[in-house]
Design an enzyme around this catalytic site. Structure first.
Site, PDB file in Angstrom:
ATOM      1  N   ARG A 162       0.754  -1.194   0.089  1.00 23.85           N
ATOM      2  CA  ARG A 162      -0.203   0.261  -0.055  1.00 23.85           C
ATOM      3  C   ARG A 162       0.853   1.134   0.000  1.00 23.85           C
ATOM      4  O   ARG A 162       0.614   2.374   0.542  1.00 23.85           O
ATOM      5  CB  ARG A 162      -0.853   0.085   1.231  1.00 23.85           C
ATOM      6  CG  ARG A 162      -1.873  -0.891   1.277  1.00 23.85           C
ATOM      7  CD  ARG A 162      -2.901  -0.800   0.114  1.00 23.85           C
ATOM      8  NE  ARG A 162      -4.216  -1.714   0.283  1.00 23.85           N
ATOM      9  CZ  ARG A 162      -3.998  -2.876   0.060  1.00 23.85           C
ATOM     10  NH1 ARG A 162      -3.059  -3.549  -0.450  1.00 23.85           N
ATOM     11  NH2 ARG A 162      -5.250  -3.797   0.120  1.00 23.85           N
ATOM     12  N   SER A 237     -10.404  -0.486   3.484  1.00 21.51           N
ATOM     13  CA  SER A 237      -9.414  -0.613   4.810  1.00 21.51           C
ATOM     14  C   SER A 237      -8.989   0.778   5.230  1.00 21.51           C
ATOM     15  O   SER A 237      -8.580   1.455   4.338  1.00 21.51           O
ATOM     16  CB  SER A 237      -8.296  -1.454   4.321  1.00 21.51           C
ATOM     17  OG  SER A 237      -8.720  -2.867   3.913  1.00 21.51           O
ATOM     18  N   GLU A 333      -4.487   3.769   6.365  1.00 22.07           N
ATOM     19  CA  GLU A 333      -3.947   3.715   4.900  1.00 22.07           C
ATOM     20  C   GLU A 333      -4.924   4.704   4.096  1.00 22.07           C
ATOM     21  O   GLU A 333      -4.277   5.090   3.020  1.00 22.07           O
ATOM     22  CB  GLU A 333      -4.790   2.150   4.420  1.00 22.07           C
ATOM     23  CG  GLU A 333      -4.432   1.967   3.022  1.00 22.07           C
ATOM     24  CD  GLU A 333      -5.215   0.797   2.346  1.00 22.07           C
ATOM     25  OE1 GLU A 333      -5.996   1.212   1.457  1.00 22.07           O
ATOM     26  OE2 GLU A 333      -5.542  -0.214   3.025  1.00 22.07           O
TER      27      GLU A 333
HETATM   28  N1  EPU Z   1     -10.226 -10.495  10.383  1.00 18.09           N
HETATM   29  C1  EPU Z   1     -10.834 -10.460  11.850  1.00 18.09           C
HETATM   30  N2  EPU Z   1     -11.967  -9.490  12.098  1.00 18.09           N
HETATM   31  C2  EPU Z   1     -12.274  -8.684  11.187  1.00 18.09           C
HETATM   32  C3  EPU Z   1     -11.501  -8.689   9.883  1.00 18.09           C
HETATM   33  C4  EPU Z   1     -10.609  -9.710   9.617  1.00 18.09           C
HETATM   34  O1  EPU Z   1     -10.594 -11.411  12.754  1.00 18.09           O
HETATM   35  O2  EPU Z   1     -13.150  -8.043  11.379  1.00 18.09           O
HETATM   36  C5  EPU Z   1      -9.372 -11.441  10.302  1.00 18.09           C
HETATM   37  C6  EPU Z   1      -9.864 -12.565   9.384  1.00 18.09           C
HETATM   38  O3  EPU Z   1     -10.463 -13.687  10.194  1.00 18.09           O
HETATM   39  C7  EPU Z   1      -8.752 -13.152   8.605  1.00 18.09           C
HETATM   40  C8  EPU Z   1      -7.744 -11.787   8.687  1.00 18.09           C
HETATM   41  O4  EPU Z   1      -8.167 -10.967   9.433  1.00 18.09           O
HETATM   42  O5  EPU Z   1      -7.932 -13.886   9.235  1.00 18.09           O
HETATM   43  C9  EPU Z   1      -7.588 -11.270   7.139  1.00 18.09           C
HETATM   44  O6  EPU Z   1      -8.877 -11.024   6.796  1.00 18.09           O
HETATM   45  P1  EPU Z   1      -9.188 -10.529   5.262  1.00 18.09           P
HETATM   46  O7  EPU Z   1      -9.084 -11.731   4.384  1.00 18.09           O
HETATM   47  O8  EPU Z   1     -10.699  -9.953   5.354  1.00 18.09           O
HETATM   48  O9  EPU Z   1      -8.285  -9.430   4.904  1.00 18.09           O
HETATM   49  P2  EPU Z   1      -7.457  -7.948   5.422  1.00 18.09           P
HETATM   50  O10 EPU Z   1      -6.002  -8.403   5.702  1.00 18.09           O
HETATM   51  O11 EPU Z   1      -8.250  -7.704   6.629  1.00 18.09           O
HETATM   52  C10 EPU Z   1      -6.443  -7.000   3.138  1.00 18.09           C
HETATM   53  C11 EPU Z   1      -6.894  -5.935   2.713  1.00 18.09           C
HETATM   54  C12 EPU Z   1      -7.884  -5.670   1.643  1.00 18.09           C
HETATM   55  C13 EPU Z   1      -8.229  -6.766   0.855  1.00 18.09           C
HETATM   56  C14 EPU Z   1      -7.990  -7.976   1.625  1.00 18.09           C
HETATM   57  C15 EPU Z   1      -7.929  -9.433   0.622  1.00 18.09           C
HETATM   58  C16 EPU Z   1      -5.267  -4.399   3.830  1.00 18.09           C
HETATM   59  C17 EPU Z   1      -5.183  -3.001   4.745  1.00 18.09           C
HETATM   60  N3  EPU Z   1      -6.444  -4.771   3.486  1.00 18.09           N
HETATM   61  O12 EPU Z   1      -7.549  -7.086   4.248  1.00 18.09           O
HETATM   62  O13 EPU Z   1      -7.966  -4.287   0.963  1.00 18.09           O
HETATM   63  O14 EPU Z   1      -9.522  -6.586   0.035  1.00 18.09           O
HETATM   64  O15 EPU Z   1      -6.862  -8.162   2.371  1.00 18.09           O
HETATM   65  O16 EPU Z   1      -6.767  -9.409   0.058  1.00 18.09           O
HETATM   66  O17 EPU Z   1      -4.215  -4.850   3.361  1.00 18.09           O
HETATM   67  C18 EPU Z   1      -8.500  -1.976   0.957  1.00 18.09           C
HETATM   68  O18 EPU Z   1      -6.966  -2.103   0.858  1.00 18.09           O
HETATM   69  O19 EPU Z   1      -9.476  -1.300   1.051  1.00 18.09           O
HETATM   70  C19 EPU Z   1      -8.664  -3.410   1.380  1.00 18.09           C
HETATM   71  C20 EPU Z   1     -10.062  -3.750   1.359  1.00 18.09           C
END
Ligand code: EPU
Length: 338
Positions: A162, A237, A333
């Site tokens: 990012r 995010s 972000e």
């Molecule tokens: N999780 C929780 N609680 C929550 C949210 C997530 O426990 O409320 C845990 C989930 O269970 C999972 C882990 O966190 O084990 C990862 O969650 P998720 O797959 O939703 O991905 P993320 O790391 O929260 C990132 C990106 C997203 C992107 C997703 C999928 C960042 C800051 N965000 O989110 O990007 O869609 O991976 O690749 O890196 C964005 O940048 O606007 C965005 C939506």
């Protein structure tokens, strides 16, 4: 070129924050952009793209340049590869759908990300195992101070998680006008390694997915946990996932063996900020007109009528609580305009 006065920016930012621009100008050609950048009439200029990664906290006392350059074209075809260019004002998801309709692979994992193509390189958008840096060849930009055109190669953009040169040494110095991508017209290289995609494809009973199947799976996953900005104002995010050194990670993990994590490399680990925020009790919490999304704690939302400062204050409360409970600093972000 028409310069309008006192324009509400509510429909120009996906958070739906209602602030005014003192002056506003829609840019539909690179020539017009250069002309207005060179003009000394308005000393302060503010560049607005898709408005999907910003939090506006006050009226903008400047000339807002709304970059609405349109056009998609094929630049070259060479064997399996095709080079495609999209102008900065093309809506990102519409552009992804166009590439899929042409049978071009490479952007399917990045389906349904809000915002415009021209702002995608700034934060190196990424989702489900693919980042913009994996598919971008170059981008064209106009230098704000001189009005000269410069081409940035992929390497020159200094992409990170990012992150790019446009958030660091080139911050606020350029306006991106178009972006070129290397896609595949045949022999698509699919990326289905991300667990959520595998699960969704197996739910759909698909074992040999096409690029369209992957796009559909990504759209279903995103729709199941990320709010549609047209319905509920948000900026995706709000925070980046924090990256810990092996030393800090080992200490954290000893106390929280239940935490999810990704190994970036042998010395660095990423912890999902959504998990940390959920553990702090914020998930689904509503405070005034703002809140933390009930299905993804990384997303802050505007229930209607929220001010940018309300959202900002909530983000600060979250940062403080995560720091207090886990000793981890999470950073936004989203670009906070103060
Ligand atoms: N999780 C929780 N609680 C929550 C949210 C997530 O426990 O409320 C845990 C989930 O269970 C999972 C882990 O966190 O084990 C990862 O969650 P998720 O797959 O939703 O991905 P993320 O790391 O929260 C990132 C990106 C997203 C992107 C997703 C999928 C960042 C800051 N965000 O989110 O990007 O869609 O991976 O690749 O890196 C964005 O940048 O606007 C965005 C939506």
């Amino acid at each position: 070129m028409q310069i309008l006065k006192n324009i509400s920016l509510k429909k120009y930012n996906t958070f739906g924050i209602d602030v005014n621009a003192s002056h506003f100008c829609e840019i539909t050609s690179v020539a017009a952009l250069i002309e207005v950048l060179k003009s000394t009439e308005h000393s302060k200029k503010f560049i607005l793209g898709g408005g999907s990664n910003m939090l506006l906290t006050q009226n903008i006392d400047a000339l807002v340049l709304f970059i609405n350059l349109k056009g998609i074209r094929v630049i070259a075809e060479d064997g399996d590869d095709v080079i495609v260019e999209a102008k900065a004002g093309e809506n990102w998801h519409d552009f992804v759908l166009w590439t899929l309709s042409q049978g071009y692979g490479g952007l399917e994992n990045l389906s349904l990300i809000p915002g415009n193509t021209g702002t995608a390189p700034i934060q190196n958008i990424g989702a489900y195992g693919v980042e913009l840096k994996d598919v971008m060849v170059s981008c064209e930009a106009v230098e704000r101070s001189s009005g000269t055109i410069k081409i940035f190669s992929n390497a020159q953009c200094k992409f990170g998680y990012r992150d790019s040169i446009f958030k660091n040494e080139a911050k606020e110095k350029y306006v991106i006008t178009s972006v070129r991508f290397k896609l595949q017209s045949v022999n698509h290289q699919l990326n289905t390694s991300y667990g959520a995609i595998e699960n969704e494809l197996s739910k759909l009973g698909i074992s040999a997915p096409s690029i369209n199947d992957i796009s559909k799976a990504v759209i279903r996953i995103r729709q199941s946990k990320l709010p549609d900005p047209k319905v509920l104002g948000n900026s995706g995010s709000f925070f980046k996932n924090p990256i810990l050194s092996k030393f800090d990670f080992d200490r954290f993990y000893a106390n929280h063996p239940e935490a999810p994590f990704y190994e970036v490399d042998k010395n660095t680990y990423k912890i999902p900020a959504g998990w940390l925020i959920e553990q702090c009790g914020f998930k689904g919490k509503r405070i005034g007109n703002t809140g933390v999304h009930e299905k993804q704690a990384l997303v802050l939302v505007n229930y209607g009528g929220a001010t940018g400062n309300e959202v900002f204050q909530l983000s600060q409360r979250i940062q403080e609580k995560v720091k207090e409970q886990f000793g981890i600093t999470i950073v936004s972000e989203v670009n906070i305009i103060r």
